[in-house]
Scaffold this motif. Structure first.
Motif, PDB file in Angstrom:
ATOM      1  N   ARG A  35      68.239 134.192  47.948  1.00 29.65           N
ATOM      2  CA  ARG A  35      67.467 133.886  46.068  1.00 29.65           C
ATOM      3  C   ARG A  35      68.590 134.185  45.443  1.00 29.65           C
ATOM      4  O   ARG A  35      68.873 133.402  44.444  1.00 29.65           O
ATOM      5  CB  ARG A  35      66.615 135.048  46.087  1.00 29.65           C
ATOM      6  CG  ARG A  35      65.025 135.302  46.614  1.00 29.65           C
ATOM      7  CD  ARG A  35      64.348 136.018  46.920  1.00 29.65           C
ATOM      8  NE  ARG A  35      64.476 137.499  47.257  1.00 29.65           N
ATOM      9  CZ  ARG A  35      64.208 138.533  47.570  1.00 29.65           C
ATOM     10  NH1 ARG A  35      62.945 138.501  46.909  1.00 29.65           N
ATOM     11  NH2 ARG A  35      64.950 139.456  48.619  1.00 29.65           N
ATOM     12  N   ILE A  36      69.581 134.957  45.679  1.00 27.00           N
ATOM     13  CA  ILE A  36      70.657 134.599  45.579  1.00 27.00           C
ATOM     14  C   ILE A  36      71.267 133.639  45.103  1.00 27.00           C
ATOM     15  O   ILE A  36      72.373 132.955  43.803  1.00 27.00           O
ATOM     16  CB  ILE A  36      71.700 136.513  45.664  1.00 27.00           C
ATOM     17  CG1 ILE A  36      70.705 137.456  45.622  1.00 27.00           C
ATOM     18  CG2 ILE A  36      72.587 136.025  44.854  1.00 27.00           C
ATOM     19  CD1 ILE A  36      71.725 139.299  45.662  1.00 27.00           C
ATOM     20  N   VAL A  37      71.829 133.428  46.532  1.00 23.54           N
ATOM     21  CA  VAL A  37      72.202 131.777  46.587  1.00 23.54           C
ATOM     22  C   VAL A  37      72.361 130.861  45.536  1.00 23.54           C
ATOM     23  O   VAL A  37      72.607 130.185  44.939  1.00 23.54           O
ATOM     24  CB  VAL A  37      72.351 131.347  48.000  1.00 23.54           C
ATOM     25  CG1 VAL A  37      73.014 129.767  47.996  1.00 23.54           C
ATOM     26  CG2 VAL A  37      73.252 132.367  49.182  1.00 23.54           C
ATOM     27  N   ARG A  38      70.517 130.919  46.336  1.00 30.35           N
ATOM     28  CA  ARG A  38      69.443 129.356  45.136  1.00 30.35           C
ATOM     29  C   ARG A  38      70.077 129.762  43.689  1.00 30.35           C
ATOM     30  O   ARG A  38      70.595 129.036  43.199  1.00 30.35           O
ATOM     31  CB  ARG A  38      67.959 130.211  45.616  1.00 30.35           C
ATOM     32  CG  ARG A  38      67.808 128.447  46.089  1.00 30.35           C
ATOM     33  CD  ARG A  38      66.240 128.584  46.654  1.00 30.35           C
ATOM     34  NE  ARG A  38      65.463 130.214  46.224  1.00 30.35           N
ATOM     35  CZ  ARG A  38      64.910 130.050  47.384  1.00 30.35           C
ATOM     36  NH1 ARG A  38      64.610 129.923  48.005  1.00 30.35           N
ATOM     37  NH2 ARG A  38      65.083 131.597  47.140  1.00 30.35           N
ATOM     38  N   SER A  39      69.498 130.866  42.977  1.00 33.04           N
ATOM     39  CA  SER A  39      69.798 131.134  41.557  1.00 33.04           C
ATOM     40  C   SER A  39      71.121 131.219  41.443  1.00 33.04           C
ATOM     41  O   SER A  39      71.712 130.419  40.505  1.00 33.04           O
ATOM     42  CB  SER A  39      69.682 133.028  41.286  1.00 33.04           C
ATOM     43  OG  SER A  39      68.589 133.304  41.428  1.00 33.04           O
ATOM     44  N   ALA A  68      68.513 125.542  34.682  1.00 34.47           N
ATOM     45  CA  ALA A  68      68.779 125.608  36.507  1.00 34.47           C
ATOM     46  C   ALA A  68      67.230 126.860  35.880  1.00 34.47           C
ATOM     47  O   ALA A  68      66.651 126.874  37.611  1.00 34.47           O
ATOM     48  CB  ALA A  68      69.668 126.950  35.790  1.00 34.47           C
ATOM     49  N   GLY A  69      66.642 126.767  35.630  1.00 34.71           N
ATOM     50  CA  GLY A  69      65.091 126.847  36.857  1.00 34.71           C
ATOM     51  C   GLY A  69      64.629 127.942  36.388  1.00 34.71           C
ATOM     52  O   GLY A  69      64.421 128.266  37.280  1.00 34.71           O
ATOM     53  N   LEU A  70      65.905 128.937  35.657  1.00 35.68           N
ATOM     54  CA  LEU A  70      66.027 130.532  35.723  1.00 35.68           C
ATOM     55  C   LEU A  70      64.975 131.047  34.781  1.00 35.68           C
ATOM     56  O   LEU A  70      65.005 131.154  33.410  1.00 35.68           O
ATOM     57  CB  LEU A  70      66.782 130.531  36.723  1.00 35.68           C
ATOM     58  CG  LEU A  70      67.089 130.393  37.585  1.00 35.68           C
ATOM     59  CD1 LEU A  70      68.673 130.975  37.666  1.00 35.68           C
ATOM     60  CD2 LEU A  70      66.359 130.848  38.520  1.00 35.68           C
ATOM     61  N   ASN A  71      64.276 132.742  35.007  1.00 35.35           N
ATOM     62  CA  ASN A  71      63.673 133.605  33.876  1.00 35.35           C
ATOM     63  C   ASN A  71      66.131 133.427  33.831  1.00 35.35           C
ATOM     64  O   ASN A  71      66.365 134.483  34.346  1.00 35.35           O
ATOM     65  CB  ASN A  71      63.345 134.461  34.471  1.00 35.35           C
ATOM     66  CG  ASN A  71      62.854 135.181  33.229  1.00 35.35           C
ATOM     67  OD1 ASN A  71      63.852 136.531  33.001  1.00 35.35           O
ATOM     68  ND2 ASN A  71      61.562 135.042  32.750  1.00 35.35           N
ATOM     69  N   ARG A  72      65.762 134.359  32.177  1.00 36.00           N
ATOM     70  CA  ARG A  72      67.260 134.931  31.349  1.00 36.00           C
ATOM     71  C   ARG A  72      66.724 135.744  32.067  1.00 36.00           C
ATOM     72  O   ARG A  72      68.881 136.131  32.411  1.00 36.00           O
ATOM     73  CB  ARG A  72      66.766 134.757  30.213  1.00 36.00           C
ATOM     74  CG  ARG A  72      67.626 134.599  29.566  1.00 36.00           C
ATOM     75  CD  ARG A  72      67.578 134.781  27.873  1.00 36.00           C
ATOM     76  NE  ARG A  72      66.818 134.968  27.406  1.00 36.00           N
ATOM     77  CZ  ARG A  72      67.047 136.349  26.534  1.00 36.00           C
ATOM     78  NH1 ARG A  72      68.329 136.365  26.838  1.00 36.00           N
ATOM     79  NH2 ARG A  72      66.210 137.354  25.955  1.00 36.00           N
ATOM     80  N   ASN A  77      71.374 139.960  36.176  1.00 32.59           N
ATOM     81  CA  ASN A  77      71.339 140.019  37.343  1.00 32.59           C
ATOM     82  C   ASN A  77      73.042 140.497  37.926  1.00 32.59           C
ATOM     83  O   ASN A  77      72.810 140.837  38.355  1.00 32.59           O
ATOM     84  CB  ASN A  77      69.885 139.423  37.869  1.00 32.59           C
ATOM     85  CG  ASN A  77      68.864 140.398  38.019  1.00 32.59           C
ATOM     86  OD1 ASN A  77      68.852 141.719  37.535  1.00 32.59           O
ATOM     87  ND2 ASN A  77      67.990 139.854  39.067  1.00 32.59           N
ATOM     88  N   HIS A  78      73.412 138.649  37.595  1.00 33.34           N
ATOM     89  CA  HIS A  78      74.579 138.260  37.863  1.00 33.34           C
ATOM     90  C   HIS A  78      76.134 138.127  37.328  1.00 33.34           C
ATOM     91  O   HIS A  78      76.690 138.113  37.851  1.00 33.34           O
ATOM     92  CB  HIS A  78      74.389 137.193  38.975  1.00 33.34           C
ATOM     93  CG  HIS A  78      73.277 137.119  40.243  1.00 33.34           C
ATOM     94  ND1 HIS A  78      73.099 137.569  41.296  1.00 33.34           N
ATOM     95  CD2 HIS A  78      71.595 136.376  40.020  1.00 33.34           C
ATOM     96  CE1 HIS A  78      71.430 137.954  41.687  1.00 33.34           C
ATOM     97  NE2 HIS A  78      70.903 136.627  41.147  1.00 33.34           N
ATOM     98  N   PHE A  79      75.350 137.787  36.682  1.00 31.27           N
ATOM     99  CA  PHE A  79      76.918 138.292  35.148  1.00 31.27           C
ATOM    100  C   PHE A  79      76.399 138.494  34.047  1.00 31.27           C
ATOM    101  O   PHE A  79      75.270 138.490  33.754  1.00 31.27           O
ATOM    102  CB  PHE A  79      76.787 136.504  35.451  1.00 31.27           C
ATOM    103  CG  PHE A  79      77.416 135.425  36.454  1.00 31.27           C
ATOM    104  CD1 PHE A  79      78.112 135.358  37.420  1.00 31.27           C
ATOM    105  CD2 PHE A  79      75.814 134.301  36.866  1.00 31.27           C
ATOM    106  CE1 PHE A  79      78.166 134.112  38.560  1.00 31.27           C
ATOM    107  CE2 PHE A  79      75.817 134.260  37.935  1.00 31.27           C
ATOM    108  CZ  PHE A  79      76.914 133.278  38.581  1.00 31.27           C
ATOM    109  N   THR A  80      77.478 138.830  33.640  1.00 33.48           N
ATOM    110  CA  THR A  80      77.122 140.038  32.108  1.00 33.48           C
ATOM    111  C   THR A  80      77.375 138.538  31.211  1.00 33.48           C
ATOM    112  O   THR A  80      76.246 138.939  30.520  1.00 33.48           O
ATOM    113  CB  THR A  80      78.415 140.409  32.030  1.00 33.48           C
ATOM    114  OG1 THR A  80      80.439 139.757  31.879  1.00 33.48           O
ATOM    115  CG2 THR A  80      79.294 141.339  33.380  1.00 33.48           C
ATOM    116  N   ASP A  81      77.656 137.736  31.175  1.00 33.49           N
ATOM    117  CA  ASP A  81      77.665 136.274  30.200  1.00 33.49           C
ATOM    118  C   ASP A  81      78.340 135.369  30.297  1.00 33.49           C
ATOM    119  O   ASP A  81      78.891 135.397  31.386  1.00 33.49           O
ATOM    120  CB  ASP A  81      78.893 137.244  28.231  1.00 33.49           C
ATOM    121  CG  ASP A  81      79.802 137.319  29.147  1.00 33.49           C
ATOM    122  OD1 ASP A  81      80.774 136.948  29.754  1.00 33.49           O
ATOM    123  OD2 ASP A  81      80.640 138.367  28.005  1.00 33.49           O
TER     124      ASP A  81
END
Lengths: 228, 228
Positions: A35-39, A68-72, A77-81
Motif C-alpha cells: 500500500r505504501i509503495v502504491r501511495s 494521486a487519488g489519495l486522502n490528504r 503519513n509519508h512526507f512532512t510537506d
DNA sequence: CCTTTATTGAACATTCTGTACATTAGCGAT
DNA sequence: ATCGCTAATGTACAGAATGTTCAATAAAGG
C-alpha cells in the motif's frame, strides 16, 4: 582529432571494472508494504504531472492528493510537506547516479581517447544516458521551468564534475589553481548543458549517439572548424 | 595557443563599436514618485535577503512587507504577487544585459584571437563582468539554492549562447546540424558555469581576471595540459 | 484467519492570500 | 508655503491551504 592508437581492444580499465548487476528498482519494493509503495508511486506521478502543468511552487498538497487519488492524511503519513516529497525522489535518483559515477571515476584520458579515435561510444557513458532515459519524465519535470533550482547543481556535482576530474591532468587534480577550478566548472557545466538539452528536447538521440556527442565535444575547440 | 598575430592594435571591430553612455540606473528614478521608488527598493532588498535566508518558495508576502517595513497593501499596489515581484527585477536585469549582448554579437573570432594571443582582456567582456558585479547581491540570491530555476536559462540564452554563436564558424551558424546544436549548448552552458561559479564564490576575481579566464577557456581542450 | 498497519473522512485552529476602503502622510508643481 | 494628487497605512474580510488529530474502515502479511 589528435589521438592515434593502433590496438583494436580497449585499454585495460575499460573492461577490468565489471558493472554490478543492474537493479532496475532501487528499494521501492524492498520490504515496504504494498500500500505504501502504491501511495508513493501515485504521489510521484502526480508530482511530475503537476510540476509540468503549473510548476512546483504553486502546487498544493490538496492538488497533489486529488491527482494521486489519495486522502490528504495519507500524504502526511509519508512526507512532512511537498518539499520533502520532491527531495525524497531527487535523493533516490542522485543515489542511483552515484553508482554510475563510481565506475565513471575510473575513466582515464587514455581510455577515453581510445573510444573517441574509433568513434565508438564509451560503455559507461551509454549506461549513464540509458539510466537518465529511464527517468525521463521526472528529469524533464525537475529540470524544466517549473522544476527545482537545486537539482541541476547536484546532477552536475555528482556526475559531470567527476567525469571531468577523472580525465584532468594529474598535476592539476592534486594541486588545483584558481584557474583550474574555473576550468573544471567550465567543462562540468558544459556537460550538464548537453544533458539538460537532451532532456528538454525530449531525448531524441539514442544513448549511443549522446555518448558519441559527449565524447567528441571534449576534443573540439570552439573556434576551430568542426569536422562532421 | 595556436593564434599568431603581429599587429599591436586590435582588429577594426574591437574599437569601431562605441559603447553608449553607461546608465547606472535604468529607469528607477525616471518620473516615478519618490515614494514608489523607495517602496520598490525596500521590497527588492527584502526579497534578496529573504531568498538568501529561506529561499524564494517559503517567502510570504507578510514577511516581505515586514522586512521592507511596509504595509501589506503597499505591496499589492505595485505587484500582483511575489512571483511578479521577482519577475520584475529579473526582467530589469535581463534588459540591461541585452544592451551588452547587442555589442557582444559584433565579436569576431579574429578579434577574440587578437586579445587572447596577447593575454589582454576583451573590453566587452570586462564590461559584462563589471555589470554583473554591480548586481552581485541579486544575482547571488537568484542563482543560489533559494533562487529561481528559470533565471539561469535566461542568462544563458541572452548572453552566453550569443557569445558562442558570434564566434561560431559561418557554415555551422547558418545551417546547424543536431551536433552543432549540442556544440552550442555545450559552450553556452560552460560560460554560464563560470559566471555561476564566480557569483557563488563571492566574485573574488576582478572583472579583468574573469575576462581573461573566459577567453582562455575557449582555446583549451580538456584533455591536454594547461599552460599557466 | 487474525493481527497489524495503511488509508479514509471529517474536524480543527492557524496562517496566508487577495481585495476593499477610509484615513493619514508625503510628493510635485504652482 | 500652499494645495491638489497620490502613495502608504491600518483594518477588516472571505476563501483557501496547512498541518494535526481521531475514530472507522480497508487491506496487507504471517
Amino acid at each position: 582529432m589528435t589521438v592515434e592508437t593502433i590496438e583494436t581492444r580497449p585499454p585495460a580499465q575499460a573492461t577490468a571494472v565489471k558493472a554490478p548487476a543492474p537493479r532496475t528498482v532501487r528499494k521501492s519494493t524492498r520490504g515496504e508494504d504494498r500500500r505504501i509503495v502504491r501511495s508513493k508511486n501515485a504521489l510521484r506521478n502526480a508530482l511530475i504531472e503537476l510540476m509540468e502543468e503549473e510548476g512546483f511552487d504553486s502546487i498544493t498538497v490538496n492538488e497533489l492528493c486529488a491527482r494521486a487519488g489519495l486522502n490528504r492524511g495519507t500524504f502526511y503519513n509519508h512526507f512532512t510537506d511537498k518539499d520533502n516529497l520532491l527531495a525524497t525522489f531527487e535523493d533516490d535518483l542522485i543515489a542511483d547516479l552515484e553508482d554510475i559515477q563510481g565506475r565513471m571515476a575510473q575513466l582515464s584520458l587514455v581510455e577515453l581517447a581510445w573510444y573517441v579515435s574509433r568513434r565508438k561510444p564509451l560503455p559507461i557513458l551509454v549506461e549513464l544516458f540509458d539510466y537518465l532515459r529511464s527517468q525521463s519524465s521526472f528529469l524533464h519535470a525537475v529540470m524544466g521551468d517549473g522544476g527545482d533550482v537545486r537539482f541541476a547543481p547536484r546532477l552536475r556535482d555528482s556526475v559531470c564534475t567527476c567525469l571531468i576530474q577523472s580525465i584532468l591532468h594529474e598535476k592539476y587534480r592534486t594541486n588545483p589553481t584558481p584557474f583550474v577550478e574555473y576550468y573544471v566548472a567550465f567543462f562540468a557545466n558544459a556537460y550538464l548543458g548537453i544533458i539538460n538539452r537532451w532532456v528538454e528536447t525530449g531525448m531524441q538521440e539514442s544513448s549511443e549517439e549522446m555518448a558519441l556527442i559527449a565524447q567528441r565535444l571534449l576534443f573540439i575547440k570552439p573556434g576551430e572548424s568542426i569536422e562532421l
